[in-house]
Design a protein around this motif. Sequence first.
Motif, PDB file in Angstrom:
ATOM      1  N   GLY A  85      -4.258   3.742  22.044  1.00 52.10           N
ATOM      2  CA  GLY A  85      -3.431   4.242  20.950  1.00 52.10           C
ATOM      3  C   GLY A  85      -1.949   4.063  21.270  1.00 52.10           C
ATOM      4  O   GLY A  85      -1.163   3.616  20.424  1.00 52.10           O
ATOM      5  N   THR A  86      -1.583   4.401  22.510  1.00 52.23           N
ATOM      6  CA  THR A  86      -0.188   4.242  22.926  1.00 52.23           C
ATOM      7  C   THR A  86       0.222   2.773  22.903  1.00 52.23           C
ATOM      8  O   THR A  86       1.322   2.425  22.447  1.00 52.23           O
ATOM      9  N   VAL A  87      -0.672   1.881  23.392  1.00 52.17           N
ATOM     10  CA  VAL A  87      -0.370   0.449  23.391  1.00 52.17           C
ATOM     11  C   VAL A  87      -0.197  -0.050  21.954  1.00 52.17           C
ATOM     12  O   VAL A  87       0.724  -0.827  21.654  1.00 52.17           O
ATOM     13  N   THR A  88      -1.060   0.405  21.042  1.00 51.49           N
ATOM     14  CA  THR A  88      -0.928   0.021  19.634  1.00 51.49           C
ATOM     15  C   THR A  88       0.426   0.466  19.082  1.00 51.49           C
ATOM     16  O   THR A  88       1.092  -0.274  18.353  1.00 51.49           O
ATOM     17  N   ALA A  89       0.832   1.682  19.467  1.00 52.77           N
ATOM     18  CA  ALA A  89       2.067   2.257  18.928  1.00 52.77           C
ATOM     19  C   ALA A  89       3.311   1.533  19.438  1.00 52.77           C
ATOM     20  O   ALA A  89       4.249   1.276  18.680  1.00 52.77           O
ATOM     21  N   VAL A  90       3.327   1.202  20.730  1.00 52.00           N
ATOM     22  CA  VAL A  90       4.539   0.613  21.303  1.00 52.00           C
ATOM     23  C   VAL A  90       4.495  -0.921  21.307  1.00 52.00           C
ATOM     24  O   VAL A  90       5.520  -1.568  21.545  1.00 52.00           O
ATOM     25  N   GLY A  91       3.326  -1.524  21.022  1.00 49.48           N
ATOM     26  CA  GLY A  91       3.167  -2.973  21.159  1.00 49.48           C
ATOM     27  C   GLY A  91       4.062  -3.794  20.243  1.00 49.48           C
ATOM     28  O   GLY A  91       4.774  -4.695  20.694  1.00 49.48           O
ATOM     29  N   GLY A  92       4.037  -3.486  18.947  1.00 48.43           N
ATOM     30  CA  GLY A  92       4.816  -4.280  18.002  1.00 48.43           C
ATOM     31  C   GLY A  92       6.308  -4.221  18.285  1.00 48.43           C
ATOM     32  O   GLY A  92       7.000  -5.239  18.250  1.00 48.43           O
ATOM     33  N   GLY A  93       6.808  -3.021  18.597  1.00 54.74           N
ATOM     34  CA  GLY A  93       8.218  -2.868  18.895  1.00 54.74           C
ATOM     35  C   GLY A  93       8.624  -3.583  20.180  1.00 54.74           C
ATOM     36  O   GLY A  93       9.742  -4.095  20.295  1.00 54.74           O
ATOM     37  N   THR A  94       7.704  -3.626  21.143  1.00 55.69           N
ATOM     38  CA  THR A  94       8.004  -4.306  22.405  1.00 55.69           C
ATOM     39  C   THR A  94       8.120  -5.805  22.188  1.00 55.69           C
ATOM     40  O   THR A  94       9.054  -6.453  22.679  1.00 55.69           O
ATOM     41  N   VAL A  95       7.193  -6.387  21.408  1.00 53.33           N
ATOM     42  CA  VAL A  95       7.278  -7.816  21.098  1.00 53.33           C
ATOM     43  C   VAL A  95       8.574  -8.098  20.319  1.00 53.33           C
ATOM     44  O   VAL A  95       9.278  -9.072  20.597  1.00 53.33           O
ATOM     45  N   ARG A  96       8.883  -7.229  19.338  1.00 56.36           N
ATOM     46  CA  ARG A  96      10.141  -7.372  18.586  1.00 56.36           C
ATOM     47  C   ARG A  96      11.343  -7.413  19.528  1.00 56.36           C
ATOM     48  O   ARG A  96      12.198  -8.304  19.407  1.00 56.36           O
ATOM     49  N   ASP A  97      11.413  -6.470  20.474  1.00 52.45           N
ATOM     50  CA  ASP A  97      12.576  -6.405  21.369  1.00 52.45           C
ATOM     51  C   ASP A  97      12.659  -7.628  22.275  1.00 52.45           C
ATOM     52  O   ASP A  97      13.746  -8.138  22.532  1.00 52.45           O
ATOM     53  N   VAL A  98      11.494  -8.110  22.743  1.00 54.02           N
ATOM     54  CA  VAL A  98      11.506  -9.300  23.597  1.00 54.02           C
ATOM     55  C   VAL A  98      12.024 -10.500  22.801  1.00 54.02           C
ATOM     56  O   VAL A  98      12.831 -11.291  23.299  1.00 54.02           O
ATOM     57  N   LEU A  99      11.595 -10.632  21.539  1.00 53.76           N
ATOM     58  CA  LEU A  99      11.990 -11.797  20.744  1.00 53.76           C
ATOM     59  C   LEU A  99      13.485 -11.796  20.413  1.00 53.76           C
ATOM     60  O   LEU A  99      14.095 -12.844  20.307  1.00 53.76           O
ATOM     61  N   VAL A 100      14.086 -10.615  20.223  1.00 51.82           N
ATOM     62  CA  VAL A 100      15.534 -10.585  19.967  1.00 51.82           C
ATOM     63  C   VAL A 100      16.307 -10.276  21.246  1.00 51.82           C
ATOM     64  O   VAL A 100      17.484  -9.925  21.193  1.00 51.82           O
ATOM     65  N   ARG A 101      15.661 -10.404  22.392  1.00 49.79           N
ATOM     66  CA  ARG A 101      16.290 -10.292  23.708  1.00 49.79           C
ATOM     67  C   ARG A 101      16.929  -8.944  23.985  1.00 49.79           C
ATOM     68  O   ARG A 101      18.035  -8.863  24.505  1.00 49.79           O
ATOM     69  N   GLU A 102      16.208  -7.865  23.627  1.00 52.16           N
ATOM     70  CA  GLU A 102      16.602  -6.525  24.031  1.00 52.16           C
ATOM     71  C   GLU A 102      15.647  -6.047  25.125  1.00 52.16           C
ATOM     72  O   GLU A 102      14.497  -6.494  25.187  1.00 52.16           O
ATOM     73  N   VAL A 103      16.111  -5.130  26.004  1.00 50.60           N
ATOM     74  CA  VAL A 103      15.162  -4.432  26.867  1.00 50.60           C
ATOM     75  C   VAL A 103      14.318  -3.537  25.963  1.00 50.60           C
ATOM     76  O   VAL A 103      14.853  -2.774  25.172  1.00 50.60           O
ATOM     77  N   PRO A 104      12.958  -3.651  26.028  1.00 43.63           N
ATOM     78  CA  PRO A 104      12.107  -2.899  25.109  1.00 43.63           C
ATOM     79  C   PRO A 104      12.370  -1.393  25.138  1.00 43.63           C
ATOM     80  O   PRO A 104      12.611  -0.823  26.197  1.00 43.63           O
ATOM     81  N   THR A 105      12.319  -0.781  23.948  1.00 38.88           N
ATOM     82  CA  THR A 105      12.545   0.654  23.831  1.00 38.88           C
ATOM     83  C   THR A 105      11.602   1.445  24.728  1.00 38.88           C
ATOM     84  O   THR A 105      11.982   2.472  25.280  1.00 38.88           O
ATOM     85  N   VAL A 106      10.362   0.956  24.884  1.00 36.62           N
ATOM     86  CA  VAL A 106       9.381   1.695  25.674  1.00 36.62           C
ATOM     87  C   VAL A 106       9.843   1.825  27.122  1.00 36.62           C
ATOM     88  O   VAL A 106       9.480   2.775  27.814  1.00 36.62           O
ATOM     89  N   LEU A 107      10.676   0.893  27.595  1.00 35.41           N
ATOM     90  CA  LEU A 107      11.198   0.991  28.961  1.00 35.41           C
ATOM     91  C   LEU A 107      12.505   1.772  29.005  1.00 35.41           C
ATOM     92  O   LEU A 107      12.729   2.574  29.906  1.00 35.41           O
ATOM     93  N   SER A 108      13.385   1.555  28.016  1.00 28.86           N
ATOM     94  CA  SER A 108      14.733   2.093  28.139  1.00 28.86           C
ATOM     95  C   SER A 108      14.883   3.491  27.554  1.00 28.86           C
ATOM     96  O   SER A 108      15.855   4.172  27.844  1.00 28.86           O
TER      97      SER A 108
END
Lengths: 216, 216, 216
Positions: free
Chosen positions: A122-145
């Motif tokens: 469930g957690t992976v589903t929740a944070v997955g899309g945003g993490t891919v989004r952040d990687v594609l626009v070259r941000e440190v993913p929200t789940v880490l920061s």
Amino acid sequence: MLLTLDLAGTFAFALNGALTAVRVAHLDIVGVVTLAIITALGGGIIRDILLGALPPATFVDWRFLAVAATGGLIAFLFSRRLGRFTTSIDVLDAAGLSLFAVTGASKAHELGLGPVQAVILGTVTAVGGGTVRDVLVREVPTVLSSGLYAIPAMGGAALAVAATGTGVDQVLGAPAALGAAGTCFVIRVLGMHFGLDAPKPPGAGRAGPASSGDRG
Amino acid sequence: MLLTLDLAGTFAFALNGALTAVRVAHLDIVGVVTLAIITALGGGIIRDILLGALPPATFVDWRFLAVAATGGLIAFLFSRRLGRFTTSIDVLDAAGLSLFAVTGASKAHELGLGPVQAVILGTVTAVGGGTVRDVLVREVPTVLSSGLYAIPAMGGAALAVAATGTGVDQVLGAPAALGAAGTCFVIRVLGMHFGLDAPKPPGAGRAGPASSGDRG
Amino acid sequence: MLLTLDLAGTFAFALNGALTAVRVAHLDIVGVVTLAIITALGGGIIRDILLGALPPATFVDWRFLAVAATGGLIAFLFSRRLGRFTTSIDVLDAAGLSLFAVTGASKAHELGLGPVQAVILGTVTAVGGGTVRDVLVREVPTVLSSGLYAIPAMGGAALAVAATGTGVDQVLGAPAALGAAGTCFVIRVLGMHFGLDAPKPPGAGRAGPASSGDRG
């Protein structure tokens, strides 16, 4: 019922992904709609890959793609108006996070995974899309920061699994799921509002996460 | 036996991922533990997806998650002390690389893949977690920027597959696997110590890999 | 026939990935060949994961890996000469994009997916390898930053699916597939040549995509 929440989460993440594309990366309409779709569907696709439920629901059920593309187009057209509310991009992200934590955990639990595994998925589903989004626009993913991002998602997923396990969801149904998602949402929004952060390593006197100067 | 090596590699990569989170990206405790888990489990999850062995072993066997989270917490608490040994972060990465190359190749070979495919999957298992780690903290992945990273992993994986193919592992067991991992580890560490690099394109007079100025 | 086109696309993407590694990231031979292989095989691996056709064709059929590695080595050795034609890197990318859009959509259609899903999977196959390449060398992916990238791929995939659906491919075979790929290729190259871009959000007066200053 789960389907409705899943589509609502898809719509929230699509709006968020499109606004990120406009504001952070200054993309054109194709880039905006593409990032909206990736943000909206990324979490569910990762969940379905890990569950081995292939092809992912996205390809079997066209409604997800339609909702994601519509959300992306709406955000593209009204990006100026939506952009005025500077917090809307974060609130939409929090909404998608909460809804996907609950639906992801419930789907994993229904497919026979144990409670701990269902909470993780469930957690992976929740944070997955945003993490891919952040990687594609070259941000440190929200789940880490961001300190309070994965934790409320885990909480919402755990509440959803607990409701299924205790049979509460048989009696309460939609209210139980909405309560779990609402709890996650409130914690996430309060965490952002008050700037709550998890503790840093002992002795770390540095300024902030590596992305601090980039969102600008 | 393979399980023990797999858990040891998971622990080494968890420590490495957590130290990377502290040093390179200055994350808080949630980010540190999250990056530790992703670094530690990433390679095995990619391997299991490519093998179609879903859900991945990580979700079936809780020990991997427990070891990864514990490693992340330990590195968070002692990051200052561990950080004093400036090479420890690279040595831990080399240890995870070596152990995962051997266990990844052996698992692929056991599941019936041919020797060449098993060597490739072992290499992918070895470099996968670190590559995801580097993408998330916005570094050019080590597998691309460092000459002797994929090559020792391929060597270790090839030795492990050769031992299985010739039946040496039936007789020697643990020593054969440890020998394969040790060979990979020694080549990797020597390569770092002496700054060995693979050849550059003919006529390339530029300074170094794009990441050279970033690790700081 | 599809296999030939698939191998040709693999070769084009391998040359492109290797030249990107040399020019954008200044990598050594291992990095160049690794990025060539990832760029060449990435799209097909993502397609096979989403289709649940695991292990991916890459691991079952060694020819893909051989063609990708050969392309990477050739580009490494002749990078100086190939680099003189400044557009070759983009033309190779357009060739891989066109071929993979057609073969990806055809494979998905053959495996029983509906026409819309087949077009999407063809597009994902076409843009997948390049997206992973851009993430690894820290560029904003072309699929997001370039207006006419996903659209010609969708067009080529749609033509390929239409040819299969109407039985044209039974009669015409190779010409139908080549026509679909050629249409995609011509649109993509014309789009690059004339600097065509999809519309920006209403009221956006900013310069360009976030990556504009990075390719140097």
